[in-house]
Design a protein around this motif. Structure first.
Motif, PDB file in Angstrom:
ATOM      1  N   ARG A 178       0.839  -1.200   0.000  1.00 54.79           N
ATOM      2  CA  ARG A 178       0.000   0.000   0.000  1.00 54.79           C
ATOM      3  C   ARG A 178       0.870   1.244   0.000  1.00 54.79           C
ATOM      4  O   ARG A 178       2.014   1.222   0.470  1.00 54.79           O
ATOM      5  CB  ARG A 178      -0.938   0.014   1.203  1.00 54.79           C
ATOM      6  CG  ARG A 178      -0.257   0.222   2.539  1.00 54.79           C
ATOM      7  CD  ARG A 178      -1.245   0.090   3.687  1.00 54.79           C
ATOM      8  NE  ARG A 178      -0.630   0.417   4.985  1.00 54.79           N
ATOM      9  CZ  ARG A 178      -0.716   1.602   5.563  1.00 54.79           C
ATOM     10  NH1 ARG A 178      -1.392   2.582   4.957  1.00 54.79           N
ATOM     11  NH2 ARG A 178      -0.145   1.847   6.727  1.00 54.79           N
ATOM     12  N   VAL A 179       0.308   2.317  -0.537  1.00 55.83           N
ATOM     13  CA  VAL A 179       1.021   3.583  -0.649  1.00 55.83           C
ATOM     14  C   VAL A 179       0.754   4.420   0.595  1.00 55.83           C
ATOM     15  O   VAL A 179      -0.392   4.586   1.014  1.00 55.83           O
ATOM     16  CB  VAL A 179       0.579   4.347  -1.915  1.00 55.83           C
ATOM     17  CG1 VAL A 179       1.231   5.731  -1.969  1.00 55.83           C
ATOM     18  CG2 VAL A 179       0.927   3.538  -3.165  1.00 55.83           C
ATOM     19  N   VAL A 180       1.821   4.937   1.187  1.00 58.11           N
ATOM     20  CA  VAL A 180       1.714   5.799   2.364  1.00 58.11           C
ATOM     21  C   VAL A 180       2.313   7.160   2.013  1.00 58.11           C
ATOM     22  O   VAL A 180       3.469   7.251   1.581  1.00 58.11           O
ATOM     23  CB  VAL A 180       2.456   5.205   3.577  1.00 58.11           C
ATOM     24  CG1 VAL A 180       2.354   6.143   4.771  1.00 58.11           C
ATOM     25  CG2 VAL A 180       1.900   3.823   3.910  1.00 58.11           C
ATOM     26  N   VAL A 181       1.512   8.207   2.187  1.00 56.39           N
ATOM     27  CA  VAL A 181       1.943   9.561   1.844  1.00 56.39           C
ATOM     28  C   VAL A 181       2.166  10.362   3.117  1.00 56.39           C
ATOM     29  O   VAL A 181       1.323  10.353   4.024  1.00 56.39           O
ATOM     30  CB  VAL A 181       0.897  10.274   0.956  1.00 56.39           C
ATOM     31  CG1 VAL A 181       1.408  11.667   0.549  1.00 56.39           C
ATOM     32  CG2 VAL A 181       0.601   9.440  -0.285  1.00 56.39           C
ATOM     33  N   GLY A 182       3.309  11.041   3.203  1.00 53.37           N
ATOM     34  CA  GLY A 182       3.621  11.834   4.377  1.00 53.37           C
ATOM     35  C   GLY A 182       2.900  13.176   4.363  1.00 53.37           C
ATOM     36  O   GLY A 182       2.213  13.539   3.408  1.00 53.37           O
ATOM     37  N   GLU A 183       3.062  13.914   5.441  1.00 59.05           N
ATOM     38  CA  GLU A 183       2.451  15.234   5.560  1.00 59.05           C
ATOM     39  C   GLU A 183       3.354  16.294   4.932  1.00 59.05           C
ATOM     40  O   GLU A 183       4.572  16.134   4.869  1.00 59.05           O
ATOM     41  CB  GLU A 183       2.209  15.579   7.033  1.00 59.05           C
ATOM     42  CG  GLU A 183       1.255  14.640   7.743  1.00 59.05           C
ATOM     43  CD  GLU A 183      -0.143  14.677   7.159  1.00 59.05           C
ATOM     44  OE1 GLU A 183      -0.563  15.765   6.701  1.00 59.05           O
ATOM     45  OE2 GLU A 183      -0.819  13.637   7.154  1.00 59.05           O
ATOM     46  N   CYS A 184       2.740  17.376   4.465  1.00 59.64           N
ATOM     47  CA  CYS A 184       3.504  18.534   4.006  1.00 59.64           C
ATOM     48  C   CYS A 184       4.000  19.297   5.233  1.00 59.64           C
ATOM     49  O   CYS A 184       3.186  19.706   6.062  1.00 59.64           O
ATOM     50  CB  CYS A 184       2.631  19.480   3.172  1.00 59.64           C
ATOM     51  SG  CYS A 184       2.356  18.952   1.489  1.00 59.64           S
TER      52      CYS A 184
END
Length: 259
Positions: free
Chosen positions: A160-166
């Motif tokens: 699964r793809v995990v996207v960090g915070e800006c």
């Protein structure tokens, strides 16, 4: 009917007390913007969602090939999306941001299955204040950054793809004065610049970052792997940098081994 606050502001301009009055007005403007962002800027312009869906579709189509090709279509659609967002912002705040450009989008590998995503944005800014009109022209540079990684479930083997915070980093927003209205007090110009910074910061954190997060999260693991260059056997993998051409001509994605 001439509003009372405008009359008070005009008197302030004549007596030298305008700066504090404009600062108060700036707070009102930012408050109006925050309210609009909470409602969703798509409620002011329905084409935002159409462009955003086109951007998703374009990235998915590119990832459908074995080798990801770059045609600048991603950057063009992102420029269209950001431009429409700032058009709504102008209606809400009087801060006009135009000539938006996204030179490239980079995925720089930092580990085997993760990368830093960097999206530089440039634009022209004009700040419009009550009674004074446009008081200052600015050059805007925004370094929008996040991260993306692929995690694998130990039991099922599914990825699964995990996207960090800006990160909320003030240094990521640069404003340079290009032209200022002749005869204005420095305090008034500074208020205009500060207003532009607050507007851009609010839009980045509450609109642009969530959009980029949703965009990256919508891609599957194989697509992300292609974008960050994780395509070889584990024993042969080298950290890679993916970059999009600015030439406007179709080309293969360039993969640069890090030194």
């Amino acid at each position: 009917m001439f509003q009372l606050w405008k009359l008070v502001l005009l008197c302030g301009l004549l007596t030298g007390t305008s700066a504090s009055l404009l600062d108060i007005r700036g707070n009102d403007v930012v408050g109006k913007l925050i309210s609009g962002l909470e409602r969703g800027l798509g409620t002011f312009d329905s084409t935002l969602e159409t462009i955003f869906q086109n951007l998703k579709t374009e990235l998915e189509f590119r990832c459908s090939d074995e080798v990801v090709e770059e045609t600048r279509q991603t950057e063009n659609l992102l420029e269209q999306l950001i431009s429409r967002i700032f058009q709504v912002v102008n209606r809400l705040t009087g801060v006009r941001i135009r000539n938006v450009q996204v030179p490239d989008i980079t995925f720089e590998a930092i580990a085997e299955n993760s990368a830093d995503v960097k999206i530089p944005i440039t634009a022209d800014v004009a700040v419009n204040l009550p009674l004074l009109g446009e008081i200052v022209d600015l050059d805007l540079k925004v370094d929008l950054q996040t991260s993306v990684s692929i995690e694998t479930d130990a039991e099922t083997g599914d990825s699964r793809v995990v996207v960090g915070e800006c990160p909320n980093n003030p240094e990521s927003i640069s404003l340079t004065v290009l032209h200022r209205r002749f005869g204005l007090l420095n305090d008034v110009v500074d208020i205009g610049v500060n207003l532009a910074r607050r507007v851009v910061s609010s839009v980045v954190q509450n609109e642009l970052c969530p959009r980029i997060h949703e965009l990256l999260e919508s891609l599957d693991a194989d697509c992300i792997k292609k974008l960050i260059g994780v395509t070889t056997e584990p024993s042969q993998r080298t950290p890679l940098r993916y970059s999009c051409s600015q030439s406007g001509h179709p080309m293969l994605v360039t993969l640069h081994p890090q030194q």
